[in-house]
Design an enzyme around this catalytic site. Structure first.
Site, mmCIF file in Angstrom:
data_model
loop_
_atom_site.group_PDB
_atom_site.id
_atom_site.type_symbol
_atom_site.label_atom_id
_atom_site.label_comp_id
_atom_site.label_asym_id
_atom_site.label_seq_id
_atom_site.Cartn_x
_atom_site.Cartn_y
_atom_site.Cartn_z
ATOM 1 N N GLU A 15 -3.381 -14.600 2.963
ATOM 2 C CA GLU A 15 -2.021 -14.581 3.496
ATOM 3 C C GLU A 15 -1.627 -15.970 3.979
ATOM 4 O OE1 GLU A 15 -1.494 -11.388 6.267
ATOM 5 O OE2 GLU A 15 -2.844 -10.139 5.101
ATOM 6 N N GLY A 34 -5.435 -4.155 -2.273
ATOM 7 C CA GLY A 34 -4.535 -3.954 -3.414
ATOM 8 C C GLY A 34 -3.848 -2.597 -3.323
ATOM 9 N N ASP A 49 -10.972 -9.511 10.547
ATOM 10 C CA ASP A 49 -10.761 -8.329 9.693
ATOM 11 C C ASP A 49 -12.119 -7.644 9.408
ATOM 12 O OD1 ASP A 49 -8.994 -6.871 7.537
ATOM 13 O OD2 ASP A 49 -10.702 -7.647 6.419
ATOM 14 N N GLU A 95 -10.579 6.383 5.440
ATOM 15 C CA GLU A 95 -11.472 5.828 4.406
ATOM 16 C C GLU A 95 -10.978 4.462 3.925
ATOM 17 O OE1 GLU A 95 -14.477 7.294 2.641
ATOM 18 O OE2 GLU A 95 -14.345 5.128 2.629
ATOM 19 N N VAL A 114 0.831 -1.212 0.000
ATOM 20 C CA VAL A 114 0.000 0.000 0.000
ATOM 21 C C VAL A 114 0.867 1.263 0.000
ATOM 22 C CG1 VAL A 114 -1.822 1.258 1.196
ATOM 23 C CG2 VAL A 114 -1.911 -1.233 1.092
ATOM 24 N N LYS A 163 -13.631 -3.805 10.610
ATOM 25 C CA LYS A 163 -14.219 -2.877 9.638
ATOM 26 C C LYS A 163 -15.657 -2.536 10.026
ATOM 27 C CE LYS A 163 -11.222 -4.567 5.917
ATOM 28 N NZ LYS A 163 -11.034 -5.599 4.883
ATOM 29 N N VAL A 223 -11.946 0.672 5.504
ATOM 30 C CA VAL A 223 -13.181 -0.109 5.284
ATOM 31 C C VAL A 223 -13.475 -0.169 3.789
ATOM 32 C CG1 VAL A 223 -15.639 -0.324 5.809
ATOM 33 C CG2 VAL A 223 -14.099 0.700 7.495
ATOM 34 N N GLY A 240 -11.490 -0.772 1.323
ATOM 35 C CA GLY A 240 -10.394 -0.376 0.411
ATOM 36 C C GLY A 240 -10.745 0.849 -0.403
ATOM 37 N N ILE A 297 -13.476 1.606 -1.928
ATOM 38 C CA ILE A 297 -14.885 2.053 -1.916
ATOM 39 C C ILE A 297 -15.039 3.251 -0.968
ATOM 40 C CG2 ILE A 297 -17.264 1.392 -1.398
ATOM 41 C CD1 ILE A 297 -16.483 -1.518 -1.878
HETATM 42 N N1 HSE Z 1 -7.286 -8.957 3.953
HETATM 43 C C1 HSE Z 1 -8.325 -8.069 3.571
HETATM 44 C C2 HSE Z 1 -9.240 -8.750 2.572
HETATM 45 C C3 HSE Z 1 -7.832 -6.800 2.918
HETATM 46 O O1 HSE Z 1 -9.066 -9.914 2.250
HETATM 47 O O2 HSE Z 1 -10.182 -8.114 2.147
HETATM 48 C C4 HSE Z 1 -7.322 -5.846 3.928
HETATM 49 O O3 HSE Z 1 -8.260 -5.575 4.904
#
Ligand code: HSE
Length: 423
Positions: free
Chosen positions: A186, A299, A197, A125, A14, A201, A128, A130, A132
């Site tokens: 990962e 991404g 995750d 921003e 990022v 969010k 949550v 990415g 969007i």
């Molecule tokens: N690992 C997250 C996903 C992206 O798979 O959407 C980063 O929050």
């Protein structure tokens, strides 16, 4: 032209994306916004892109003590030292933009206090969905709405795995392996597949939607690793698709229900058609009705797009923006509903004998759970038949009690597979 010096903490995927995006789109931003963004310093152990030596800081103090640096982008991830670095930057009067959903969702009050101390904004921003622009949409475009429901597919890894299980009939383990090989998941996928995750969010998103602090620990969370291919297939026969949904609801009395869980949704619902690693957020507002946003949730450039947008927003906003609700850890007056109403899909493995169905129906009935439909599949090798019950809306606690009591029905073998259904 307004010149704005930026520092980037963390130069992985990022951080490299921010660096590249400012290079690529800098002219465009200058023309549209009258702002020249300049990356003055970076701080990282490893670099995903080439950066001139003079832009590499030795340590954090070189950035904090530089009065020319106005904005710090924190994209290192993790809690330590990311929280300390963000707090230092904010207290020093530097705007912070960040994608660090786990750190922010758990430390938001401290960060906001530091931002107020420094008289600057703290924007996230990118944390949550990415790319969007959902937080901005909720805060800046939906003020004239009472938001009653939010449903998000906010984790691309799990959405990719579920899409593969659905479309190619893969087992969870096979789909996870493939996601890892393709770089979607990962090496240690726990945070994604266990729903953590998505829970971080949702804590941020639901707080902004409902204008009330929704702490992470108020969000029950269930991941996807126990999902059986059989349930995805039977769900499909019944007209449903399984998605890992981050759900927030506020009832008429203002009580908030939030959860992350695999959920069956009708196959013709807009969220059912969000495939692969894409994210989407669906909101019900009092004035707008239903709205949905769709895009890349992760991404380099997609995430950087949201971070750079926050930088520009911070420069153009006259005043820093803070939460308009009580954002302290012990925020009073927020009520949570831990006994919400939902429909359920339940699969039991049963002996195919007379009287079994009535015993099972009895347990549901005794616990005020009303059955909507029943389906039995042919018995498998061990002589046990999958029996599928879909309920009408039932209170969570009644359903849990019925499930617990089901173990005393002799004809029921093994674990129950229980998936929420949202219409
Ligand atoms: N690992 C997250 C996903 C992206 O798979 O959407 C980063 O929050």
């Amino acid at each position: 032209m307004k010149e704005v010096n930026v520092a980037i903490l963390g130069m992985g995927t990022v951080g490299g994306g921010i660096y590249q995006l400012i290079e690529q789109e800098g002219r465009n931003i200058e023309e549209k916004e009258g702002i020249r963004l300049k990356v003055k310093k970076t701080l990282a152990l490893d670099y995903s892109v080439d950066v001139p030596e003079e832009k590499k800081a030795r340590d954090i103090s070189e950035i904090i003590e530089d009065p020319e640096i106005q904005i710090v982008a924190e994209v290192m991830g993790g809690i330590k030292p990311a929280k300390d670095f963000e707090m230092m930057a904010l207290r020093a009067g530097k705007t912070v933009v960040s994608a660090n959903k786990d750190m922010i969702s758990q430390n938001w009050p401290d960060l906001e206090a530091a931002a107020k101390e420094g008289g600057v904004g703290h924007y996230f921003e990118a944390a949550v969905g990415g790319a969007i622009p959902i937080l901005r949409a909720v805060q800046d475009s939906m003020q004239a709405n009472t938001i009653t429901e939010v449903y998000g597919i906010v984790n691309g890894t799990t959405n990719y795995i579920l899409t593969m299980m659905d479309e190619r009939g893969l087992d969870f383990d096979e789909a996870l392996r493939e996601a890892q090989e393709l770089g979607y998941a990962e090496a240690n996928p726990t945070s994604d597949i266990d729903g953590l995750d998505a829970r971080y969010k949702l804590s941020i998103l639901a707080s902004l939607c409902f204008n009330a602090r929704v702490p992470v620990d108020k969000i029950p969370c269930e991941g996807i690793s126990k999902l059986a291919r059989m349930d995805i297939e039977i769900g499909k026969e019944l007209g449903y698709v399984v998605k890992l949904l981050a759900i927030g609801k506020r009832d008429e009395d203002g009580a908030i229900e939030a959860r992350v869980a695999p959920t069956m949704i009708p196959k013709d619902h807009a969220l059912a058609n969000i495939k692969g690693s894409f994210n989407a957020v669906f909101i019900e507002g009092s004035a707008v009705g239903e709205m949905m946003w769709y895009g890349k949730g992760a991404g380099d450039l997609p995430t950087a797009s949201a971070l750079v947008s926050d930088m520009i927003y911070s420069v153009k906003a006259g005043e820093p923006r803070y939460a308009s609700f009580d954002n302290r850890y012990d925020a009073q007056g927020v009520r949570f509903n831990d006994n919400g109403l939902t429909e359920y899909y339940i699969r039991l493995m049963v002996k195919d004998e007379p009287g079994v169905l009535s015993q099972i129906a009895g347990v549901f009935g005794d616990n005020h759970v009303s059955i909507r439909s029943v389906l039995q599949k042919p018995a498998e090798k061990g002589g046990l038949a999958p029996l599928i019950i879909v309920t009408h809306e039932a209170h969570e606690k009644d359903l849990q009690k019925a499930v617990a009591e089901m173990s005393s029905v002799e004809a029921v073998h093994g674990e129950l597979h229980c998936i929420r259904v949202e219409q």
